[in-house]
Write a protein that holds these residues in place. Structure first.
Motif, PDB file in Angstrom:
ATOM      1  N   PRO A   1       6.382  20.101  -9.000  1.00 29.39           N
ATOM      2  CA  PRO A   1       6.741  19.215  -7.880  1.00 29.39           C
ATOM      3  C   PRO A   1       8.101  18.566  -8.137  1.00 29.39           C
ATOM      4  CG  PRO A   1       4.526  18.745  -8.691  1.00 29.39           C
ATOM      5  CD  PRO A   1       5.165  19.670  -9.678  1.00 29.39           C
ATOM      6  N   ASP A   2       8.827  18.335  -7.086  1.00 30.85           N
ATOM      7  CA  ASP A   2      10.140  17.700  -7.159  1.00 30.85           C
ATOM      8  C   ASP A   2       9.961  16.201  -6.898  1.00 30.85           C
ATOM      9  OD1 ASP A   2      12.725  16.724  -6.743  1.00 30.85           O
ATOM     10  OD2 ASP A   2      13.377  18.538  -5.713  1.00 30.85           O
ATOM     11  N   THR A   3       9.920  15.424  -7.968  1.00 36.33           N
ATOM     12  CA  THR A   3       9.674  13.984  -7.818  1.00 36.33           C
ATOM     13  C   THR A   3      10.791  13.285  -7.052  1.00 36.33           C
ATOM     14  OG1 THR A   3      10.585  13.573 -10.033  1.00 36.33           O
ATOM     15  CG2 THR A   3       8.195  13.822  -9.861  1.00 36.33           C
ATOM     16  N   GLY A   4      11.996  13.803  -7.165  1.00 40.06           N
ATOM     17  CA  GLY A   4      13.097  13.240  -6.384  1.00 40.06           C
ATOM     18  C   GLY A   4      12.842  13.383  -4.890  1.00 40.06           C
ATOM     19  N   ARG A   5      12.302  14.505  -4.503  1.00 35.62           N
ATOM     20  CA  ARG A   5      11.993  14.723  -3.088  1.00 35.62           C
ATOM     21  C   ARG A   5      10.823  13.854  -2.637  1.00 35.62           C
ATOM     22  NH1 ARG A   5      13.137  20.868  -1.141  1.00 35.62           N
ATOM     23  NH2 ARG A   5      15.194  20.988  -2.047  1.00 35.62           N
ATOM     24  N   ILE A   6       9.871  13.638  -3.536  1.00 33.94           N
ATOM     25  CA  ILE A   6       8.761  12.742  -3.186  1.00 33.94           C
ATOM     26  C   ILE A   6       9.316  11.358  -2.880  1.00 33.94           C
ATOM     27  CG2 ILE A   6       6.708  11.548  -4.073  1.00 33.94           C
ATOM     28  CD1 ILE A   6       6.112  14.121  -5.695  1.00 33.94           C
ATOM     29  N   ARG A   7      10.203  10.883  -3.732  1.00 34.56           N
ATOM     30  CA  ARG A   7      10.823   9.561  -3.503  1.00 34.56           C
ATOM     31  C   ARG A   7      11.611   9.534  -2.195  1.00 34.56           C
ATOM     32  NH1 ARG A   7      11.528  10.150  -9.104  1.00 34.56           N
ATOM     33  NH2 ARG A   7      10.381   8.587 -10.280  1.00 34.56           N
TER      34      ARG A   7
ATOM     35  N   GLY B   1       0.815  -1.211   0.000  1.00 33.86           N
ATOM     36  CA  GLY B   1       0.000   0.000   0.000  1.00 33.86           C
ATOM     37  C   GLY B   1       0.846   1.258   0.000  1.00 33.86           C
ATOM     38  N   VAL B   2       1.933   1.234   0.743  1.00 32.52           N
ATOM     39  CA  VAL B   2       2.839   2.378   0.804  1.00 32.52           C
ATOM     40  C   VAL B   2       3.471   2.621  -0.557  1.00 32.52           C
ATOM     41  CG1 VAL B   2       4.999   3.232   1.785  1.00 32.52           C
ATOM     42  CG2 VAL B   2       3.309   2.148   3.262  1.00 32.52           C
ATOM     43  N   THR B   3       3.957   1.562  -1.180  1.00 37.18           N
ATOM     44  CA  THR B   3       4.559   1.675  -2.512  1.00 37.18           C
ATOM     45  C   THR B   3       3.554   2.228  -3.505  1.00 37.18           C
ATOM     46  OG1 THR B   3       6.089  -0.137  -2.059  1.00 37.18           O
ATOM     47  CG2 THR B   3       5.686   0.387  -4.373  1.00 37.18           C
ATOM     48  N   SER B   4       2.338   1.753  -3.434  1.00 31.90           N
ATOM     49  CA  SER B   4       1.285   2.232  -4.321  1.00 31.90           C
ATOM     50  C   SER B   4       1.003   3.718  -4.077  1.00 31.90           C
ATOM     51  CB  SER B   4       0.017   1.416  -4.116  1.00 31.90           C
ATOM     52  OG  SER B   4      -1.018   1.893  -4.929  1.00 31.90           O
ATOM     53  N   ALA B   5       0.970   4.135  -2.826  1.00 31.48           N
ATOM     54  CA  ALA B   5       0.707   5.539  -2.499  1.00 31.48           C
ATOM     55  C   ALA B   5       1.812   6.441  -3.041  1.00 31.48           C
ATOM     56  CB  ALA B   5       0.571   5.713  -0.987  1.00 31.48           C
ATOM     57  N   ILE B   6       3.057   6.014  -2.928  1.00 33.04           N
ATOM     58  CA  ILE B   6       4.174   6.802  -3.456  1.00 33.04           C
ATOM     59  C   ILE B   6       4.083   6.885  -4.974  1.00 33.04           C
ATOM     60  CG2 ILE B   6       6.684   6.897  -3.727  1.00 33.04           C
ATOM     61  CD1 ILE B   6       6.820   5.652  -0.860  1.00 33.04           C
ATOM     62  N   GLU B   7       3.757   5.762  -5.620  1.00 34.99           N
ATOM     63  CA  GLU B   7       3.591   5.764  -7.074  1.00 34.99           C
ATOM     64  C   GLU B   7       2.463   6.708  -7.496  1.00 34.99           C
ATOM     65  OE1 GLU B   7       3.049   1.657  -8.118  1.00 34.99           O
ATOM     66  OE2 GLU B   7       5.155   1.180  -7.737  1.00 34.99           O
ATOM     67  N   LEU B   8       1.377   6.727  -6.752  1.00 36.33           N
ATOM     68  CA  LEU B   8       0.274   7.638  -7.064  1.00 36.33           C
ATOM     69  C   LEU B   8       0.684   9.099  -6.865  1.00 36.33           C
ATOM     70  CD1 LEU B   8      -2.734   5.676  -5.553  1.00 36.33           C
ATOM     71  CD2 LEU B   8      -2.341   6.187  -7.969  1.00 36.33           C
TER      72      LEU B   8
ATOM     73  N   LEU C   1       3.697  10.278  -7.260  1.00 34.85           N
ATOM     74  CA  LEU C   1       4.563  10.595  -8.399  1.00 34.85           C
ATOM     75  C   LEU C   1       3.739  10.823  -9.667  1.00 34.85           C
ATOM     76  CD1 LEU C   1       7.428   8.080  -7.653  1.00 34.85           C
ATOM     77  CD2 LEU C   1       7.585  10.582  -7.560  1.00 34.85           C
ATOM     78  N   LYS C   2       2.700  10.021  -9.850  1.00 38.23           N
ATOM     79  CA  LYS C   2       1.823  10.201 -11.006  1.00 38.23           C
ATOM     80  C   LYS C   2       1.119  11.548 -10.925  1.00 38.23           C
ATOM     81  CE  LYS C   2      -1.964   8.018 -13.519  1.00 38.23           C
ATOM     82  NZ  LYS C   2      -2.903   6.892 -13.565  1.00 38.23           N
ATOM     83  N   GLU C   3       0.648  11.895  -9.739  1.00 40.60           N
ATOM     84  CA  GLU C   3      -0.008  13.186  -9.526  1.00 40.60           C
ATOM     85  C   GLU C   3       0.958  14.327  -9.840  1.00 40.60           C
ATOM     86  OE1 GLU C   3      -3.222  15.617  -8.630  1.00 40.60           O
ATOM     87  OE2 GLU C   3      -3.227  13.434  -8.723  1.00 40.60           O
ATOM     88  N   ALA C   4       2.199  14.182  -9.393  1.00 36.54           N
ATOM     89  CA  ALA C   4       3.211  15.215  -9.630  1.00 36.54           C
ATOM     90  C   ALA C   4       3.496  15.394 -11.112  1.00 36.54           C
ATOM     91  CB  ALA C   4       4.501  14.859  -8.885  1.00 36.54           C
ATOM     92  N   SER C   5       3.484  14.310 -11.857  1.00 40.06           N
ATOM     93  CA  SER C   5       3.774  14.416 -13.289  1.00 40.06           C
ATOM     94  C   SER C   5       2.647  15.106 -14.048  1.00 40.06           C
ATOM     95  CB  SER C   5       4.039  13.026 -13.885  1.00 40.06           C
ATOM     96  OG  SER C   5       2.840  12.269 -13.944  1.00 40.06           O
TER      97      SER C   5
END
Length: 82
Positions: free
Chosen positions: A66-72, A43-50, A52-56
């Motif tokens: 948004p800084d996707t590197g910082r999200i990761r 679930g955590v991995t999925s939330a992070i992927e979502l 990142l998708k939102e940021a793109s």
């Protein structure tokens, strides 16, 4: 004198933005802990992927990107706090 007033206004704006960022970090951390407890690592991995998708999808003139590197990095830091 006018310049000092402008600096005071700038400080208030910066303080306000800092408080907003800290508030969002707390909200994200709470949501992360909830997702982790109820859905596990998947679930955590999925939330992070979502996230990142939102940021793109953030586009437009004069929009802070948004800084996707910082999200990761934020996601990884939360995972280590378990």
């Amino acid at each position: 004198m006018q310049q000092q007033i402008d600096m005071q206004q700038l400080q208030k704006i910066l303080d306000s933005h800092a408080a907003e960022i800290t508030t969002l970090q707390c909200m994200v951390a709470g949501l992360y802990r909830h997702i982790s407890a109820t859905q596990g690592a998947e679930g955590v991995t999925s939330a992070i992927e979502l996230a990142l998708k939102e940021a793109s999808g953030v586009h437009g003139f004069n929009v802070a990107r948004p800084d996707t590197g910082r999200i990761r990095k934020f996601g990884e830091a939360l995972k280590q706090q378990k």
